[in-house]
Scaffold this active site. Structure first.
Site, PDB file in Angstrom:
ATOM      1  CB  SER A   1      -0.892   0.015   1.244  1.00 23.26           C
ATOM      2  OG  SER A   1      -1.503   1.273   1.393  1.00 23.26           O
TER       3      SER A   1
ATOM      4  CE1 TYR B   1      -6.489   5.341  -2.587  1.00 22.13           C
ATOM      5  CE2 TYR B   1      -4.643   5.085  -1.087  1.00 22.13           C
ATOM      6  CZ  TYR B   1      -5.943   4.787  -1.458  1.00 22.13           C
ATOM      7  OH  TYR B   1      -6.695   3.929  -0.684  1.00 22.13           O
TER       8      TYR B   1
ATOM      9  CB  THR C   1      -6.535   2.871  -5.407  1.00 22.86           C
ATOM     10  OG1 THR C   1      -5.759   1.740  -5.019  1.00 22.86           O
ATOM     11  CG2 THR C   1      -7.896   2.799  -4.742  1.00 22.86           C
TER      12      THR C   1
ATOM     13  CE  LYS D   1      -7.499  -2.549  -4.069  1.00 26.03           C
ATOM     14  NZ  LYS D   1      -8.191  -1.632  -3.175  1.00 26.03           N
TER      15      LYS D   1
ATOM     16  CG  HIS E   1     -11.254   0.758  -1.098  1.00 28.23           C
ATOM     17  ND1 HIS E   1     -10.530   1.608  -1.893  1.00 28.23           N
ATOM     18  CD2 HIS E   1     -10.613   0.775   0.102  1.00 28.23           C
ATOM     19  CE1 HIS E   1      -9.516   2.109  -1.218  1.00 28.23           C
ATOM     20  NE2 HIS E   1      -9.532   1.615   0.001  1.00 28.23           N
TER      21      HIS E   1
ATOM     22  NE  ARG F   1     -13.204 -12.137   4.918  1.00 25.29           N
ATOM     23  CZ  ARG F   1     -12.861 -11.160   4.058  1.00 25.29           C
ATOM     24  NH1 ARG F   1     -12.175 -11.451   2.963  1.00 25.29           N
ATOM     25  NH2 ARG F   1     -13.181  -9.910   4.300  1.00 25.29           N
TER      26      ARG F   1
ATOM     27  NE  ARG G   1     -12.793  -5.302   6.275  1.00 25.31           N
ATOM     28  CZ  ARG G   1     -13.281  -4.912   5.089  1.00 25.31           C
ATOM     29  NH1 ARG G   1     -13.247  -5.723   4.053  1.00 25.31           N
ATOM     30  NH2 ARG G   1     -13.795  -3.694   4.955  1.00 25.31           N
TER      31      ARG G   1
HETATM   32  C1  LIG Z   1      -7.602  -2.001   6.790  1.00 25.12           C
HETATM   33  C2  LIG Z   1      -7.699  -1.824   5.300  1.00 25.12           C
HETATM   34  C3  LIG Z   1      -6.860  -0.935   4.668  1.00 25.12           C
HETATM   35  C4  LIG Z   1      -6.923  -0.780   3.285  1.00 25.12           C
HETATM   36  N1  LIG Z   1      -6.043   0.046   2.682  1.00 25.12           N
HETATM   37  C5  LIG Z   1      -6.059   0.168   1.332  1.00 25.12           C
HETATM   38  C6  LIG Z   1      -5.104   0.981   0.683  1.00 25.12           C
HETATM   39  O1  LIG Z   1      -4.221   1.561   1.302  1.00 25.12           O
HETATM   40  N2  LIG Z   1      -5.193   1.090  -0.662  1.00 25.12           N
HETATM   41  C7  LIG Z   1      -6.162   0.445  -1.401  1.00 25.12           C
HETATM   42  O2  LIG Z   1      -6.209   0.595  -2.621  1.00 25.12           O
HETATM   43  N3  LIG Z   1      -7.049  -0.360  -0.787  1.00 25.12           N
HETATM   44  C8  LIG Z   1      -7.022  -0.516   0.545  1.00 25.12           C
HETATM   45  N4  LIG Z   1      -7.904  -1.352   1.149  1.00 25.12           N
HETATM   46  C9  LIG Z   1      -8.819  -2.180   0.330  1.00 25.12           C
HETATM   47  C10 LIG Z   1      -8.166  -3.525  -0.005  1.00 25.12           C
HETATM   48  O3  LIG Z   1      -7.130  -3.349  -0.913  1.00 25.12           O
HETATM   49  C11 LIG Z   1      -9.147  -4.504  -0.640  1.00 25.12           C
HETATM   50  O4  LIG Z   1      -9.751  -3.923  -1.745  1.00 25.12           O
HETATM   51  C12 LIG Z   1     -10.221  -5.024   0.316  1.00 25.12           C
HETATM   52  O5  LIG Z   1      -9.737  -5.137   1.630  1.00 25.12           O
HETATM   53  C13 LIG Z   1     -10.700  -6.376  -0.170  1.00 25.12           C
HETATM   54  O6  LIG Z   1     -11.718  -6.854   0.620  1.00 25.12           O
HETATM   55  P1  LIG Z   1     -11.518  -7.909   1.819  1.00 25.12           P
HETATM   56  O7  LIG Z   1     -10.963  -7.147   2.973  1.00 25.12           O
HETATM   57  O8  LIG Z   1     -12.920  -8.383   2.041  1.00 25.12           O
HETATM   58  O9  LIG Z   1     -10.595  -8.992   1.349  1.00 25.12           O
HETATM   59  C14 LIG Z   1      -7.876  -1.510   2.528  1.00 25.12           C
HETATM   60  C15 LIG Z   1      -8.720  -2.408   3.182  1.00 25.12           C
HETATM   61  C16 LIG Z   1      -8.640  -2.579   4.554  1.00 25.12           C
HETATM   62  C17 LIG Z   1      -9.546  -3.575   5.215  1.00 25.12           C
HETATM   63  C1  LIG Z   2      -9.323   6.388   7.788  1.00 29.65           C
HETATM   64  C2  LIG Z   2      -8.711   6.705   9.123  1.00 29.65           C
HETATM   65  C3  LIG Z   2      -7.800   7.843   9.026  1.00 29.65           C
HETATM   66  C4  LIG Z   2      -6.571   7.744   9.826  1.00 29.65           C
HETATM   67  C5  LIG Z   2      -5.326   8.344   9.292  1.00 29.65           C
HETATM   68  C6  LIG Z   2      -5.418   9.439   8.274  1.00 29.65           C
HETATM   69  C7  LIG Z   2      -4.466   9.256   7.127  1.00 29.65           C
HETATM   70  C8  LIG Z   2      -4.910   9.867   5.826  1.00 29.65           C
HETATM   71  C9  LIG Z   2      -5.642   8.967   4.880  1.00 29.65           C
HETATM   72  C10 LIG Z   2      -4.754   8.029   4.116  1.00 29.65           C
HETATM   73  C11 LIG Z   2      -5.522   7.143   3.255  1.00 29.65           C
HETATM   74  C12 LIG Z   2      -5.333   5.739   3.592  1.00 29.65           C
HETATM   75  C13 LIG Z   2      -6.356   4.921   2.897  1.00 29.65           C
HETATM   76  C14 LIG Z   2      -6.459   3.579   3.483  1.00 29.65           C
HETATM   77  C15 LIG Z   2      -7.578   2.848   2.837  1.00 29.65           C
HETATM   78  O1  LIG Z   2      -7.660   2.751   1.637  1.00 29.65           O
HETATM   79  C16 LIG Z   2      -8.586   2.221   3.668  1.00 29.65           C
HETATM   80  O2  LIG Z   2      -8.515   2.302   4.903  1.00 29.65           O
HETATM   81  O3  LIG Z   2      -9.516   1.608   3.091  1.00 29.65           O
END
Ligand SMILES: Cc1cc2nc3c(=O)[nH]c(=O)nc-3n(C[C@H](O)[C@H](O)[C@H](O)COP(=O)(O)O)c2cc1C
Ligand SMILES: CCCCCCCCCCCCCCC(=O)C(=O)O
Length: 361
Positions: free
Chosen positions: A105, A135, A161, A229, A253, A288, A308
């Site tokens: 990420s 991003y 993304t 994405k 997402h 899952r 997750r």
């Molecule tokens: C805690 C968390 C953080 C995530 N951070 C990002 C991220 O930084 N960039 C992004 O494109 N997607 C992010 N996602 C989305 C994941 O890439 C993904 O699309 C999603 O978790 C898939 O679903 P699942 O959790 O049911 O497997 C995040 C998801 C979670 C749960």
């Molecule tokens: C969403 C809680 C905010 C806490 C920290 C702020 C940081 C700025 C935002 C950064 C973007 C990170 C995106 C993560 C993501 O895609 C997701 O959680 O889903």
């Protein structure tokens, strides 16, 4: 005992600060899409073939030049040090050891160079498979420098993304007052290395001004494969083809951006149809079980991502936890293939999947 991915979530829930548990577990608004992702898989049934004379199963895949031991990759997830002190270093070691592709990420709490070094150290005899999630930032000079950093670190594909013109709204985060990272944790890829105030860390900007011109700009500035994405509309999938995109990661997402969009597995046949085999379509959201992987591949996905489950593994048991989560998915996938009479991923065809009649789950 960890028998499946859900066992990891239970342990993670007891170990984590409830605010961070909610950040990971939660989705946008009413969490309709969050629930739909898993339900989408549950509504599909498998129709196995028998007497096919397949002794062993081959699970490995090659995607955009990366070889992987299975068609399950680590979708990008932010802030791993929120749930474990070793953060992305532990995740990268586990992914490399499992031979799985990790999408780092942009919002990682360890810099991409260090993540890559940890992955390399875990498998000194081969190159670990790392991709970088981006991003696109309105400051294109900064974006270009970050793409260069990720490339030089050893990332071999960019996953852009595009579902976040603004940040999705999690009411769990709002209720919990979770609006910033705790002291000591930062998005390390956003640290100013040159220019700016040395050592300061930029905010990630979610920009509603982004357009296909930015994708064209990126195409001109990198020779790495570009995957988008978060494309959900088949017309956008066709546009992606016209803009020279190399692949799609069909994703909502994990239900964290626009709520009320369909589950990804429900959209998959339409998206596969829209690109007509010209580029690979990968999928994430709600995967899952090994049976979920088989359903997605049978419906035309080239691979699936998990978000997750990896974070639960990390929170529950660090590097060992992530490794076990990946192993469990691999074992379940192998077992499901055997039960479906499939010897390789190529044997997975749409006729193996049936929609469960309405009202039966
Ligand atoms: C805690 C968390 C953080 C995530 N951070 C990002 C991220 O930084 N960039 C992004 O494109 N997607 C992010 N996602 C989305 C994941 O890439 C993904 O699309 C999603 O978790 C898939 O679903 P699942 O959790 O049911 O497997 C995040 C998801 C979670 C749960
Ligand atoms: C969403 C809680 C905010 C806490 C920290 C702020 C940081 C700025 C935002 C950064 C973007 C990170 C995106 C993560 C993501 O895609 C997701 O959680 O889903």
């Amino acid at each position: 005992m960890f028998l499946n991915v859900r066992d990891f979530e239970e342990v993670a829930r007891t170990r984590l600060d409830p605010v961070y548990y909610d950040y990971v577990a939660g989705g946008a608004r009413d969490e309709v899409t969050l629930r739909a992702n898993e339900e989408g898989f549950q509504r599909l049934s498998l129709l196995p073939r028998v007497l096919r004379g397949r002794e062993k199963r081959e699970l490995d895949v090659s995607l955009f030049g990366s070889r992987a031991s299975m068609p399950v990759l680590l979708s990008p997830t932010a802030f791993h040090r929120l749930v474990h002190p070793e953060g992305e270093l532990a995740t990268a070691r586990a992914a490399a050891a499992a031979g799985a592709i990790m999408i780092v990420s942009m919002a990682s709490t360890v810099a991409v160079e260090e993540v890559a070094a940890a992955a390399r150290a875990a498998v000194p005899d081969r190159a670990p498979a790392l991709w970088f999630q981006l991003y696109l930032q309105p400051d294109l000079e900064f974006t270009e420098a970050l793409v260069r950093r990720a490339t030089e670190a050893g990332c071999t594909a960019l996953v852009v993304t595009v579902d976040s013109p603004v940040l999705g709204l999690s009411e769990r985060n709002k209720r919990n007052g979770f609006t910033d990272l705790p002291e000591g944790l930062r998005c390390e890829n956003l640290r100013e290395l040159r220019g700016g105030e040395p050592g300061s860390v930029r905010q990630i900007v979610m920009s509603p001004e982004l357009s296909w011109e930015h994708v064209d700009w990126l195409r001109r500035h990198t020779s790495l494969p570009i995957l988008l994405k978060g494309v959900l509309h088949p017309e956008d999938a066709r546009l992606a083809l016209r803009h020279g995109v190399d692949g799609l990661l069909l994703s909502n997402h994990g239900g964290r951006q626009l709520d009320s969009v369909p589950s990804t597995v429900d959209l998959l046949p339409e998206m596969v149809d829209a690109v007509g085999g010209r580029i690979p379509v990968l999928l994430d959201g709600g995967v899952r079980r090994g049976t979920d992987v088989v359903k997605a591949l049978a419906l035309g996905a080239a691979a699936v991502g998990v978000g997750r489950p990896v974070v639960w593994g990390l929170a529950a048991d660090g590097e060992r936890g992530v490794r076990r989560v990946l192993e469990l998915l691999r074992e379940e996938l192998d077992h499901t293939l055997a039960l479906c009479g499939a010897g390789s991923l190529r044997d997975l065809t749409p006729d193996l999947v049936r929609r469960t009649p309405a009202g039966r789950g």
